[in-house]
Design an enzyme around this catalytic site. Structure first.
Site, PDB file in Angstrom:
ATOM      1  CD  GLU A 166      -2.368   2.475  -3.452  1.00 43.93           C
ATOM      2  OE1 GLU A 166      -3.359   3.185  -3.620  1.00 43.93           O
ATOM      3  OE2 GLU A 166      -1.792   2.384  -2.355  1.00 43.93           O
ATOM      4  CG  ASP A 209      -1.798   1.196   1.333  1.00 40.15           C
ATOM      5  OD1 ASP A 209      -2.659   1.361   0.453  1.00 40.15           O
ATOM      6  OD2 ASP A 209      -1.628   1.991   2.284  1.00 40.15           O
TER       7      ASP A 209
END
Length: 712
Positions: free
Chosen positions: A444, A391
């Site tokens: 990401e 993330d």
């Protein structure tokens, strides 16, 4: 202050030096700390020796031939006797190699060294507690095994490693505990174990002793995984927030329902939003307090193992979101763990994330880096996870991320690159791929940082895949426009093909696109109900044909109309209405064709696997392209994003002969108007757009066609 006083106060760094069994001269000595006891004795072999009280709960026995293996009985005026083995008679549970690797920040299996480990030590069953707290003056274990009185279980410091250790025979799996840490400021703090493998269900915050009893049955899957390259295989990912997919289902209860659903829709993988323990459910798991503990909201760690095992046995891969970029400030967890910044960078210009009100790891500290690298390996190895989606990578790469001038500190070269975080990401990826063949590490990453998926030995970050945030932003922006105005923004549809092979991409329509006022994917589409559904089918057909792996957040496969919220279930009742059931059927058809068509995934990362057939028809809102497999067998995708059909619309083809219309997003079975080419068409030697073969097509309104050579 004497050593006795420091022992009584629980502030001596090596309580084993004084407490427990010792041979002194001609006699043996046993000392114990039992505050408020009225009588204390040593018991062994059916013999009991009374101990003498000295001061402040310190008791002592001096005699000859006291067995080292003994128990201590303490009597109290208002409670039953407390009989325990003596935790201070044991040698350390960590060896020199463990301590060396921890000190170097190179212990790749850190979870086998730190935390609460159920074991038999020197012939005695119990639990070894170990914790890294290098600046603590003292550390104590408190929990159910000692009625939450940490004075009974002071830990010893294992030298310069910064590790504190204690073996407690009376501790057992299932009990809760925390560490009581005395900082250099003189204050005691009660902290959850950073390495705990289980925790209480929030809002409770204690760690829980656990020992896995799970017997894995996915050997075939794991062997196949190790032998294949995930990048050359189909990957269609169903992104799931477990708590709102079907509320009330735990890990075990969700397994049969999720497996049946994912198999019916034809996805290859499930990706779970973070399942590590987190205090605030509204963070969706992205503010982690227990990096090694699966959240207790849905069951035990072995219950999660069961879910993953069952998915594997059904042929479904598992990706887990992982959050090494920041952590919350909750006082019970990692923040100021030993009374000072430890896991976080001490300079708030590097150690705080202003966007999320969280703290940022000190990636330059080898122990902190080791904690995170080992955590990635822990999920891959102990839970058989097939990939980690990392993330917020951009927030880690840039020192000035979300910071104004003067709010950040340049690196040693004066730049904005976070060099320590870069090295951490490279080490994590290289180590994961080395130790767990067949897994995939996914970034990401929302910027143009070069080499995200380039190997680390070529100065890349070493990820296997990168979310294509540019494609997502541009294509959604295009789709939200009324078809009457799309011709002026054709480049938003085609620009992604200018950089499609600069990285190894996955195309995401994730949870982030259907929250915070953005509306659902269906709600983004213009027009009335029919047009919205037609737009969405055409868009998904374009997405599935576009180079790159695929990811779709739950609910979008059947046209969830409401914006997603973690507080409520998906609107499954919509499937009682034909248009939504038809959309779901369409997504299943996409996945079935995708998996069966190597042209759509075999050469995702090769420019030779793609060819424009029509990329400049902006006035018509039409694009056409071909995808090729390793044997150069094509699949042609033609999409009409105009609100009206095109009759006799000539399109170039890679070759002549009979072609089958294998997918029509406007098919009646999917809720469309049925405009198409009756399943087949003949491509002739009619030059068009610089190619030798072409054919006139009926292009449905807001529709997509997939065509394949007959017999191929």
């Amino acid at each position: 202050m004497t050593i006795e006083q420091r022992i009584a106060d629980g502030v001596y760094h090596d309580p084993h030096e004084y407490l427990g069994w010792h041979h002194l001269g001609e006699e043996d000595v046993v000392r114990a700390l039992r505050p408020l006891a009225t009588a204390v004795s040593v018991e062994a072999g059916g013999v009991s020796w009374p101990m003498t009280h000295h001061e402040r709960g310190l008791w002592e026995l001096r005699a000859s031939a006291i067995p080292r293996e003994h128990r201590i009985r303490a009597s109290y005026s208002d409670s039953p006797d407390w009989v325990t083995d003596d935790p201070y008679r044991f040698t350390p549970t960590l060896g020199e190699l463990d301590l060396h690797l921890i000190a170097e920040g190179r212990h790749e299996e850190l979870w086998h060294a730190l935390g609460a480990r159920v074991m038999t030590h020197e012939g005695t069953p119990g639990v070894a507690f170990t914790v890294w707290a290098p600046r603590a003056r003292a550390v104590r274990v408190c929990g159910e095994m000692n009625a939450w009185d940490g004075r009974r279980h002071a830990m010893r410091s294992l030298g310069t490693s910064g590790v504190w250790e204690l073996f407690i025979p009376e501790a057992r799996a299932g009990q809760t505990y925390k560490f009581e840490i005395l900082g250099r400021d003189g204050h005691w703090r009660l902290k959850a174990d950073p390495m705990a493998r289980a925790a209480e269900e929030p809002p409770a915050t204690a760690s829980r002793i656990t020992q896995s009893q799970y017997d894995w049955r996915d050997t075939e899957w794991m062997l196949q995984r190790a032998a294949r390259n995930a990048h050359d295989a189909p990957m269609s990912v169903y992104e799931v927030h477990l708590g709102s997919w079907r509320p009330g289902l735990g890990y075990r209860e969700a397994a049969p329902a999720l497996i049946e659903y994912v198999r019916e829709l034809g996805y290859t993988h499930v990706e779970f939003l973070p399942l590590a323990e987190h205090p605030f459910g509204g963070s969706w798991g992205y503010q982690v307090s227990g990096y090694y503990a699966p959240t207790a909201r849905f069951g035990s760690p072995d219950d999660l193992r069961f879910l993953i095992d069952e998915l594997h046995r059904a042929g479904i891969g598992v990706i887990l979101d992982w959050v090494p970029g920041h952590f919350p400030k909750d006082e019970f967890a990692l923040a100021r763990f030993d009374g000072e910044p430890l896991y976080e960078h001490p300079d708030p210009r590097r150690g705080e994330q202003p966007d999320w009100g969280t703290l940022v790891f000190d990636y330059g500290n080898p122990h902190v880096r080791n904690f995170l690298v080992a955590n990635a390996l822990y999920w891959l190895e102990e839970f058989h996870v097939d990939g980690l989606r990392v993330d917020a990578v951009a927030s880690m790469l840039y020192l000035d991320y979300s910071r104004a001038d003067g709010e950040w500190v340049p690196n040693e070269h004066g730049g904005r690159e976070h060099l320590e975080a870069i090295r951490f990401l490279q080490e994590t990826n290289a180590t994961a791929y080395r130790r767990s063949p067949g897994v995939v590490m996914i970034a990401e990453e929302s910027t143009a940082w070069p080499g995200v998926t380039r190997p680390t030995d070529h100065d890349g970050l070493g990820f296997g895949l990168k979310w294509n945030m540019g494609w997502m932003h541009d294509s959604l922006q295009y789709m939200q426009r009324d078809p009457a105005y799309r011709s002026y923004h054709h480049n938003e549809l085609t620009f992604s093909l200018a950089y499609a092979w600069s990285e190894q991409f996955i195309l995401p329509i994730s949870h982030d696109e259907v929250v915070h006022g953005k509306g659902s994917l269906l709600a983004k589409m213009p027009g009335d109900d029919w047009q919205q559904l037609a737009n969405l089918r055409a868009y998904l057909a374009f997405m599935w044909a576009h180079p790159g792996k695929k990811l779709l957040f739950m609910g979008q496969e059947f046209g969830q109309r409401a914006e997603w919220s973690e507080h409520r279930s998906l609107d499954w009742w919509l499937l009682e209405h034909a248009p939504h059931a038809e959309l779901q059927r369409f997504v299943a058809r996409l996945n079935t064709l995708y998996r069966a068509t190597p042209a759509l995934w075999q050469r995702d990362t090769e420019p030779r696997g793609f060819e424009w057939l029509e990329g400049g028809a902006s006035r018509d809102n039409v694009i056409a392209f071909a995808r090729y497999d390793a044997n150069h067998v094509p699949l042609v995708c033609v999409v009409n994003f105009a609100g009206h059909p095109h009759e006799d619309y000539r399109v170039a083809f890679p070759s002549g002969g009979e072609w089958n219309e294998v997918l029509n997003s406007d098919g009646v079975e999917f809720g469309g108007s049925g405009v198409g080419n009756l399943g087949t068409l003949t491509v002739t030697e009619t030059p068009w757009a610089g190619r030798a073969h072409s054919a006139p097509l009926r292009l449905p309104p807001l529709g997509a066609l997939w065509l394949r050579p007959s017999g191929r």
